[in-house]
Design an enzyme around this catalytic site. Structure first.
Site, short mmCIF file in Angstrom:
data_model
loop_
_atom_site.label_atom_id
_atom_site.label_comp_id
_atom_site.label_asym_id
_atom_site.label_seq_id
_atom_site.Cartn_x
_atom_site.Cartn_y
_atom_site.Cartn_z
N HIS A 40 0.85 -1.19 0.00
CA HIS A 40 0.00 0.00 0.00
C HIS A 40 0.89 1.24 0.00
CE1 HIS A 40 -3.83 -2.13 1.76
NE2 HIS A 40 -3.33 -2.73 0.68
N GLU A 42 1.38 3.71 2.14
CA GLU A 42 2.14 4.00 3.35
C GLU A 42 3.41 3.15 3.42
OE1 GLU A 42 -2.29 4.36 4.50
OE2 GLU A 42 -1.03 3.27 3.09
N CYS A 76 -1.85 -1.05 7.51
CA CYS A 76 -0.93 0.09 7.42
C CYS A 76 -0.90 0.88 8.72
CB CYS A 76 -1.34 0.99 6.26
SG CYS A 76 -1.09 0.24 4.64
N ALA A 146 -19.25 10.06 -28.79
CA ALA A 146 -18.91 11.17 -29.69
C ALA A 146 -20.13 11.49 -30.53
CB ALA A 146 -17.73 10.79 -30.58
N ARG A 179 -9.79 4.73 -20.99
CA ARG A 179 -9.91 3.27 -20.83
C ARG A 179 -8.86 2.73 -19.86
NH1 ARG A 179 -10.77 0.77 -26.95
NH2 ARG A 179 -12.80 1.75 -27.40
N THR A 191 -23.25 -2.37 -31.29
CA THR A 191 -21.92 -1.77 -31.45
C THR A 191 -20.92 -2.81 -31.93
OG1 THR A 191 -22.32 -0.07 -29.77
CG2 THR A 191 -20.03 -0.64 -30.21
N ASP A 195 -19.29 -2.55 -35.65
CA ASP A 195 -17.91 -2.05 -35.71
C ASP A 195 -16.83 -3.10 -35.46
OD1 ASP A 195 -19.06 0.44 -36.09
OD2 ASP A 195 -18.95 0.99 -33.97
N ARG A 202 -4.64 0.79 -27.27
CA ARG A 202 -3.68 0.82 -28.37
C ARG A 202 -2.89 2.12 -28.40
NH1 ARG A 202 -8.41 -0.93 -30.07
NH2 ARG A 202 -8.97 1.02 -31.12
N GLY A 282 -23.93 2.09 -27.88
CA GLY A 282 -24.76 2.98 -28.67
C GLY A 282 -25.80 3.67 -27.81
#
Length: 337
Positions: A40, A42, A76, A146, A179, A191, A195, A202, A282
């Site tokens: 962790h 700390e 911790c 978009a 992402r 979708t 597509d 990438r 979509g």
């Protein structure tokens, strides 16, 4: 806070904590949460200090209350007590029931000065994914799409099984950064059929997100990319199809498509310990989550060109918190208030 951001995308399902150690107004150590099962924040901060003898005269600043329970690693809070820190400054209290003030109590019982609530709002914002899981029992949900200047997310007709890019290459690279920061990505059947997306990284460094695919009737052909087993992929299907044989990286989870679909999907994601998901489906998929009020952010890229007709963007109400130009696109980020 900046140090803590280094842990986003790698520490899940643990929170992306940052820690800084100060001695005589000089930073002598810092650290952030490692990958799940490792140190962790700390611990990494303490390990970065050469002379641990001075820790008892030092202050450690942490974005989140130090844990007080045994998990993959020891508590911790016990480490800070062991080194007899003079002061611990905490951004916000951990709402996980296993901690929830117990770490603070342990520090105070060891006569360590504890200050809580420094930059609390900022720390809670930083830990929004973790807090959503703890407090709402669902992942942090980001909607992303978009659209054209006149509000279409897809043209009426396509000539081939390839994406029609509305946003520019800079915006698309930014999407890959998004992402990398989230644990999963979710799309609907259309979708995938339209597509054939790979739904991986990438154009940015990081871990590929878990793929969540809504496929009620299991009609997505096995030769499409979502079936390539390159990353963990969960198919959300009708209950009667849920008993399809899973493999090492392919899972089938059944839901009742006549009931609240988004709510059931959130339950599936909780089962798989998914802390955050970015929905890139979509309009139908996006609108499903909007209509059930199961979303936290909407990130909308708007281009400067138009379609004559096509698929309209989702309808939602949110508070815009950011508007940025991305070359010739505009990115608008909304929160669900």
């Amino acid at each position: 806070m900046q140090i803590a951001k280094n842990a986003i995308g790698i520490s899940r399902p643990n929170p992306a904590v940052g820690a800084v150690i100060v001695y005589n107004d000089i930073i002598i150590g810092e650290g952030f949460t490692s990958v799940y099962g490792e140190n962790h924040a700390e611990v990494n901060a303490v390990n970065s200090v050469k002379d641990t003898a001075i820790l008892k005269e030092s202050t450690i600043y942490v974005t989140l209350e130090p844990c007080s329970h045994f998990g993959k690693t020891p508590p911790c809070a016990d480490l800070l007590v062991k080194h007899q820190f003079k002061k611990v400054v905490i951004g916000c209290v951990d709402s996980n029931s296993l901690v929830a003030g117990k770490g603070i109590e342990r520090l105070k019982n060891a006569e360590i000065e504890v200050i809580v609530g420094v930059l609390e709002k900022e720390c809670r914002e930083h830990h929004k994914r973790f807090f959503t899981v703890q407090e709402k029992k669902r992942p942090y949900i980001i909607l992303k799409w978009a659209q054209t200047k006149n509000g279409f997310i897809a043209p009426e007709n396509k000539n081939s099984q390839k994406p029609v890019w509305i946003s520019n290459s800079y915006s698309r690279q930014l999407v890959h950064k998004f992402r990398a920061q989230e644990q999963a990505i979710l799309v609907g059947t259309n979708t995938v059929l339209d597509d054939n997306p790979t739904l991986n990284l990438r154009d940015w460094f990081g871990n590929h997100p878990v793929r969540i695919v809504i496929d009620k009737d299991l009609k997505i052909p096995k030769n499409l990319s979502v079936h390539d087993q390159s990353v963990k992929t969960i198919f959300i299907t009708d209950v009667k199809n849920a008993f399809t044989n899973s493999s090492e990286n392919i899972f089938f989870e059944g839901i009742d498509f006549n009931d609240k679909i988004a709510t059931q999907i959130c339950n599936v994601l909780q089962k798989h310990q998914i802390q955050s998901v970015i929905i890139e489906g979509g309009t139908i998929t996006l609108q499903t989550f909007i209509d059930e009020n199961l979303w936290d952010e909407a990130r909308v890229f708007e281009s400067n060109f138009t379609f004559e007709n096509g698929t309209k963007a989702p309808i939602f109400v949110g508070k815009m918190i950011l508007e940025n130009e991305v070359k010739n696109d505009t990115l608008k980020i909304y929160t669900n208030d």
